[in-house]
Design a protein around this motif. Structure first.
Motif, short mmCIF file in Angstrom:
data_model
loop_
_atom_site.label_atom_id
_atom_site.label_comp_id
_atom_site.label_asym_id
_atom_site.label_seq_id
_atom_site.Cartn_x
_atom_site.Cartn_y
_atom_site.Cartn_z
N ASN A 390 -76.01 -28.43 91.31
CA ASN A 390 -75.36 -28.99 90.35
C ASN A 390 -75.82 -28.60 89.00
O ASN A 390 -77.07 -28.60 88.88
N LEU A 391 -75.07 -28.32 88.13
CA LEU A 391 -75.50 -28.00 86.75
C LEU A 391 -75.70 -29.23 85.82
O LEU A 391 -74.71 -30.10 85.33
N ASN A 392 -76.92 -29.81 85.73
CA ASN A 392 -77.21 -30.93 84.96
C ASN A 392 -76.97 -30.97 83.52
O ASN A 392 -77.82 -30.44 82.70
N TYR A 393 -75.77 -31.02 83.26
CA TYR A 393 -75.29 -30.89 81.63
C TYR A 393 -74.03 -31.99 81.39
O TYR A 393 -73.31 -32.32 82.28
N ASP A 394 -73.84 -32.17 80.16
CA ASP A 394 -72.99 -32.93 79.65
C ASP A 394 -71.54 -32.35 80.07
O ASP A 394 -71.35 -31.09 79.57
N PRO A 395 -70.64 -32.80 80.89
CA PRO A 395 -69.51 -32.00 81.33
C PRO A 395 -68.49 -31.50 80.19
O PRO A 395 -67.94 -30.17 80.29
N LEU A 396 -68.38 -32.24 79.31
CA LEU A 396 -67.29 -31.90 78.33
C LEU A 396 -68.09 -30.80 77.32
O LEU A 396 -67.35 -30.02 76.86
N ARG A 397 -69.13 -30.87 76.93
CA ARG A 397 -69.92 -30.10 75.97
C ARG A 397 -70.03 -28.81 76.71
O ARG A 397 -70.05 -27.62 75.97
N TYR A 398 -70.12 -28.77 77.82
CA TYR A 398 -70.52 -27.57 78.66
C TYR A 398 -69.17 -26.52 78.45
O TYR A 398 -69.43 -25.23 77.94
N PHE A 399 -68.08 -26.93 78.43
CA PHE A 399 -66.77 -25.98 78.06
C PHE A 399 -66.52 -26.12 76.66
O PHE A 399 -66.16 -24.92 76.55
N LYS A 400 -67.11 -26.95 75.92
CA LYS A 400 -66.92 -26.58 74.26
C LYS A 400 -67.87 -25.27 74.02
O LYS A 400 -67.41 -24.76 73.31
N GLU A 401 -69.07 -25.72 74.15
CA GLU A 401 -70.33 -24.76 73.99
C GLU A 401 -70.01 -23.38 74.31
O GLU A 401 -70.47 -22.50 73.87
#
Length: 454
Positions: A390-401
């Motif tokens: 699993n990629l431990n990261y803020d889900p919405l920010r991943y797509f935005k960034e």
């Protein structure tokens, strides 16, 4: 009109179908502002991928595994499905709830929520969607590895402390043992615990530096971004310190694995000279066990040198099989995506075992274009194993960034993607943990562990 098509029977069939659908739906789990978690039975649970919402059926869910943690997401707004209005709704007075699952499970849908205003990024965890059914909590995930090697239920902390004390007594000057004791006791590192329990895989962290700037790095984050989950090692161990731990573990475990490249360090390939000397010291004493490296694969020449020295396997981390998204996430300093592919090629030329540490984000990993690119990579690079991390990261920010835009109809499904790859690549191993795979002649110990190595 035939008996099968009478209005009464059609009505009964419709009612039965509706009842089955209701039974197969998970109910919404939310939290209030005080952290109290409860069910909202009139609303249906929702999962999120790439900012899009999906009603969660029971077939999408598994019972919450032992060792899971439940989070409430601060300042976010829970999203649910209202069967009355047949629409997704925001529960503005309720916080969304998410599950952080233990190793061995891959998330298929993220917790569904919306944001209002400029919020701080979520901490570096995984946020699996949750649901309730008959008072049991479920999560949107699939089990990809049945090994219990990281299961906290089988890690007696009294025995971990006793094992750490024993190793410090045997190797009183070994700084790496003291570092790993902190990893085990303060940060709960499963591999560090396993070292002191003399089982499975032992960690060999070595590098304080890194040549990537991963957005989701768990050991280093720029100030004011988000806290790290495990601080990075601050020194480079000597070859002797490394060999002492490796040989002790190899000599006391049935199917031992020792690994460079841990969560508490940067990139091990930046310390190739030290690792090469350590591997040669280990292999002079024993050919037993697997010497593995978890790496970003940034230096093909170094990878070749280490395999020539006795390295058995590598696990190369990727968030994407496509260069532009890889670069946006890893932000490499002095290497390219092609260097990563060359490192895999060098390992395969030397009969090494190659795993991909595939950092999975629902909605991106299972998108059509990513799947197509990933299949080509598996075939061309002759990959041996996929570790569905699993990629431990803020889900919405991943797509935005990362500037990712994906249509809902192009999302295939994480579980469906794994099943498809199993069918199309029957020899490809699937899992979560580093396997005991070696090409050298095993179980030959030439002499006792050299406790005096420094």
């Amino acid at each position: 009109m035939s008996a099968e098509a009478t209005p009464r029977k059609v009505h009964l069939m419709t009612a039965a179908k509706k009842l089955i659908e209701e039974v197969n739906v998970g109910r919404l789990l939310v939290s209030d502002r005080l952290g109290k978690i409860f069910e909202m039975p009139q609303l249906e649970a929702v999962g999120m991928k790439a900012g899009a919402f999906f009603v969660l059926k029971m077939r999408d869910l598994i019972r919450l595994p032992p060792g899971s943690e439940i989070f409430t997401l601060p300042d976010r707004i829970a999203v649910a499905y209202d069967p009355g209005s047949l629409s997704f709704v925001q529960e503005k007075n309720r916080l969304p709830v998410a599950a952080f699952l233990p190793p061995g499970y891959t998330v298929t849908y993220n917790s569904a929520y919306s944001e209002a205003g400029d919020l701080k990024p979520l901490p570096l965890f995984t946020y699996a969607a949750c649901a309730v059914r008959d008072r049991d909590i479920y999560a949107a995930a699939v089990r990809v590895d049945k090994s219990l090697c990281h299961d906290s239920r089988f890690m007696d902390m009294k025995l971990v402390k006793r094992g750490a004390a024993r190793l410090k007594k045997i190797f009183p000057k070994n700084r790496l043992i003291k570092h790993l004791e902190r990893c085990a006791l303060c940060y709960g590192c499963p591999n560090a615990k396993n070292l002191f329990l003399s089982r499975y895989e032992a960690p060999l962290p070595i590098s304080p530096a890194c040549n990537a700037q991963c957005a989701g790095c768990i050991s280093y984050q720029p100030k004011k971004r988000c806290p790290v989950t495990q601080p990075r090692i601050k020194f480079i161990p000597t070859p002797g310190e490394i060999a002492q731990i490796a040989l002790y573990h190899i000599g006391n475990v049935k199917r031992p694995i020792v690994s460079f490249g841990q969560g508490c360090e940067g990139e091990p390939l930046l310390s190739t000279d030290v690792i090469e000397k350590a591997i040669r010291s280990i292999r002079r004493c024993s050919s037993k066990g697997v010497i593995n490296m978890n790496t970003n694969g940034s230096r093909p020449d170094a990878v070749a040198r280490l395999f020539d020295s006795g390295l058995d396997s590598i696990r190369v981390s990727l968030n994407s099989a496509r260069e532009k998204y890889y670069v946006r996430y890893y932000k490499p300093k002095d290497y390219s995506f092609s260097d990563v592919l060359k490192s895999v090629k060098e390992a395969k030329k030397r009969n090494g075992f190659v795993s991909l540490n595939y950092l999975t984000m629902p909605g991106f990993t299972d998108s059509k274009d990513e799947i197509d690119a990933f299949k080509k990579l598996i075939e061309k690079a002759r990959i041996d194993m996929i570790q569905w991390r699993n990629l431990n990261y803020d889900p919405l920010r991943y797509f935005k960034e990362l500037e990712i835009s994906i249509k809902t109809e192009d999302m295939f499904g994480v579980k469906e993607m794994i099943d498809m790859l199993r069918r199309e690549f029957p020899k490809l191993k699937m899992g979560y943990f580093n396997p005991y795979e070696t090409s050298h002649k095993p179980d030959i110990t030439l002499r006792e562990v050299p406790f005096a190595i420094v």
